[in-house]
Design a protein around this motif. Structure first.
Motif, PDB file in Angstrom:
ATOM      1  N   THR A 190      -0.030   4.328  -0.209  1.00 30.54           N
ATOM      2  CA  THR A 190      -0.617   5.540   0.333  1.00 30.54           C
ATOM      3  C   THR A 190      -0.010   5.865   1.682  1.00 30.54           C
ATOM      4  OG1 THR A 190      -2.432   4.322   1.358  1.00 30.54           O
ATOM      5  CG2 THR A 190      -2.778   5.169  -0.867  1.00 30.54           C
TER       6      THR A 190
ATOM      7  N   ARG B  19      -9.600  16.307  -5.023  1.00 30.94           N
ATOM      8  CA  ARG B  19      -9.970  16.002  -3.644  1.00 30.94           C
ATOM      9  C   ARG B  19     -10.709  17.155  -2.972  1.00 30.94           C
ATOM     10  NH1 ARG B  19      -7.436  12.359  -0.144  1.00 30.94           N
ATOM     11  NH2 ARG B  19      -8.629  13.468   1.465  1.00 30.94           N
TER      12      ARG B  19
ATOM     13  N   ASP C 290       0.848  -1.180   0.000  1.00 29.72           N
ATOM     14  CA  ASP C 290       0.000   0.000   0.000  1.00 29.72           C
ATOM     15  C   ASP C 290       0.885   1.233   0.000  1.00 29.72           C
ATOM     16  OD1 ASP C 290      -1.769   2.007   0.339  1.00 29.72           O
ATOM     17  OD2 ASP C 290      -2.578   1.328   2.249  1.00 29.72           O
TER      18      ASP C 290
ATOM     19  N   TYR D 157      -4.727  15.484  -8.513  1.00 30.97           N
ATOM     20  CA  TYR D 157      -5.379  14.707  -7.444  1.00 30.97           C
ATOM     21  C   TYR D 157      -5.810  15.626  -6.306  1.00 30.97           C
ATOM     22  CZ  TYR D 157      -5.964  11.557  -3.488  1.00 30.97           C
ATOM     23  OH  TYR D 157      -6.470  10.907  -2.393  1.00 30.97           O
TER      24      TYR D 157
ATOM     25  N   PHE E 252      -6.063   9.893 -10.163  1.00 30.15           N
ATOM     26  CA  PHE E 252      -7.365   9.545  -9.597  1.00 30.15           C
ATOM     27  C   PHE E 252      -7.313   9.176  -8.120  1.00 30.15           C
ATOM     28  CE2 PHE E 252      -8.146   8.476 -14.157  1.00 30.15           C
ATOM     29  CZ  PHE E 252      -9.185   9.377 -14.375  1.00 30.15           C
ATOM     30  N   ASN E 253      -6.216   8.550  -7.684  1.00 35.54           N
ATOM     31  CA  ASN E 253      -6.194   7.935  -6.356  1.00 35.54           C
ATOM     32  C   ASN E 253      -5.103   8.461  -5.434  1.00 35.54           C
ATOM     33  OD1 ASN E 253      -8.224   6.075  -7.290  1.00 35.54           O
ATOM     34  ND2 ASN E 253      -6.586   4.940  -8.323  1.00 35.54           N
TER      35      ASN E 253
ATOM     36  N   ASP F 161      -3.049   6.283 -11.683  1.00 41.45           N
ATOM     37  CA  ASP F 161      -3.128   5.984 -10.248  1.00 41.45           C
ATOM     38  C   ASP F 161      -2.971   7.246  -9.416  1.00 41.45           C
ATOM     39  OD1 ASP F 161      -3.636   3.326 -10.447  1.00 41.45           O
ATOM     40  OD2 ASP F 161      -1.633   2.644  -9.864  1.00 41.45           O
TER      41      ASP F 161
ATOM     42  N   ASP G 144      -1.981   7.678  -5.638  1.00 41.64           N
ATOM     43  CA  ASP G 144      -1.272   6.427  -5.386  1.00 41.64           C
ATOM     44  C   ASP G 144      -0.317   6.195  -6.558  1.00 41.64           C
ATOM     45  OD1 ASP G 144      -0.550   4.012  -4.319  1.00 41.64           O
ATOM     46  OD2 ASP G 144      -2.505   3.066  -4.496  1.00 41.64           O
ATOM     47  N   SER G 145       0.531   5.184  -6.450  1.00 40.31           N
ATOM     48  CA  SER G 145       1.378   4.814  -7.582  1.00 40.31           C
ATOM     49  C   SER G 145       1.742   3.345  -7.477  1.00 40.31           C
ATOM     50  CB  SER G 145       2.641   5.672  -7.634  1.00 40.31           C
ATOM     51  OG  SER G 145       3.385   5.374  -8.796  1.00 40.31           O
ATOM     52  N   SER G 146       0.739   2.521  -7.311  1.00 48.85           N
ATOM     53  CA  SER G 146       0.990   1.104  -7.077  1.00 48.85           C
ATOM     54  C   SER G 146       1.152   0.297  -8.364  1.00 48.85           C
ATOM     55  CB  SER G 146      -0.148   0.505  -6.250  1.00 48.85           C
ATOM     56  OG  SER G 146      -1.396   0.716  -6.877  1.00 48.85           O
TER      57      SER G 146
END
Length: 271
Positions: A26, A173, A24, A169, A238-239, A235, A241-243
Motif C-alpha cells: 500500500t 471507498r 506492504d 476499489y 477489496f483492499n 486484493d 492492494d496486490s500482495s
C-alpha cells in the motif's frame, strides 16, 4: 464509452512474474529488482498523472477503436473536470500502459444520462428506478478504459483486470453502490465471465452503432457476496492492494482524492 475488447479475452496467459513478496504494497516501494512489473495509482483531474492517462486514452481510441482525435476530445474532453483516473505504468519500460477514466458527479450530470437521451431516447432516472436503484443511491460512470495493445494479454490480461479492480476499489471507498458504463455489445457478458462482475444491459436496451455496436450497462458494485478466484484481483478490488503475488506496486489511495469524490457526490464530511 469504455474501450473494451470487442471479443472474449484470450484464455492463454502470457505469464509474468509471480513472486511472493512479504512487504506492504500500500506504500510506494521500488520492487523492480525483486520482480515487480506493474505500478498502479489513482489521480484526480488535471494532475500530471491524469495528463499521462489522457494521452494514452487518446492514443488507444484513435489507433485501436477508430476514433479521430477530434472525436475523442468532443466526447470526453468536456468531462475532464469531473474525471478521476486509475493509471497503470509498466516498470520495465516506464511507460503509461493503462488508464481508466471514472466520472464522479451527480447522476443528472453524468455523460451516460446525455448519451441515453441522444442514442436511445431514454431517461436515466426511469431506467435506474426499474433496476431498483434508489434516488439516494450514488453512482459512478466508467467513461473509458484504455490499455496499450502491447500489454493487453500479458500476465493473463492483468493490466485490463487491474484497471477495473482498482476502479471498483475507489468506487467502494467513496461509498458508491453502482457502476454505469456504455461499452461494446460484448462487454456485459465479458465482465461477468472474465471479471466476475455482474454487469447487465440497462433497461434491456438494444445496441446502437457508434463505431461498432454499444449498449448501456450497470453493475451493483456494492452488492454483498462478491467472490473472486483470482487473489490479485480480489486484493485490489477489496483492499486497494496486490500482495498476493507482489508483482504490482499499488500506491496508497490519497485521502484527499476520496474527499474530493465524496464532495462531488454530495456526501457530507464526517464530523
Amino acid at each position: 464509452m469504455a474501450g473494451l475488447p470487442n471479443a472474449p479475452l484470450d484464455e492463454n496467459p502470457d505469464s509474468g512474474s509471480n513472486q511472493k513478496l512479504d512487504v506492504d504494497l500500500t506504500d510506494v516501494i521500488d520492487l523492480r529488482d525483486a520482480g515487480a512489473r506493474w505500478h498502479l495509482r489513482w489521480a484526480g483531474p488535471f494532475s500530471p498523472t491524469a495528463a499521462l492517462a489522457k494521452d494514452l486514452e487518446r492514443e488507444v481510441f484513435v489507433e485501436s477503436l477508430g476514433y479521430s482525435a477530434d472525436l475523442v476530445e468532443s466526447e470526453f474532453g468536456g468531462r475532464d473536470a469531473s474525471s478521476m483516473w486509475v493509471v497503470m505504468a509498466d516498470l520495465s519500460t516506464g511507460d503509461t500502459v493503462g488508464s481508466c477514466r471514472l466520472e464522479v458527479a451527480p447522476r443528472e450530470e453524468l455523460k451516460v444520462a446525455a448519451d441515453l437521451r441522444r442514442w436511445w431516447g431514454a431517461d436515466l432516472d426511469l431506467l435506474l428506478a426499474d433496476r431498483g436503484v434508489l434516488p439516494s443511491d450514488r453512482i459512478v460512470e466508467v467513461l473509458t478504459a484504455s490499455v496499450a495493445p502491447s500489454v493487453r494479454q500479458v500476465d493473463n490480461h492483468w493490466p485490463v483486470r487491474a484497471l477495473f479492480a482498482a476502479g471498483a476499489y475507489l468506487v467502494r471507498r467513496i461509498g458508491t453502490k453502482w457502476l454505469l458504463q456504455i461499452q461494446d455489445v460484448h462487454g456485459p457478458d465479458l465482465m461477468r465471465r472474465r471479471f466476475g462482475l455482474d454487469y447487465e444491459v440497462l433497461g434491456g436496451l438494444e445496441p446502437v452503432d457508434m463505431l461498432g455496436p454499444i449498449v448501456p450497462s450497470i453493475c451493483h458494485i456494492g452488492a454483498d457476496g462478491f467472490a473472486f478466484g483470482d487473489p490479485d484481483f480480489a486484493d485490489v478490488f477489496f483492499n486497494g492492494d496486490s500482495s498476493a503475488t507482489g508483482h504490482t506496486i499499488v500506491e496508497a489511495l490519497d485521502p484527499a482524492l476520496v474527499t474530493m469524490a465524496e464532495a462531488r457526490l454530495g456526501i457530507a464530511p464526517a464530523s
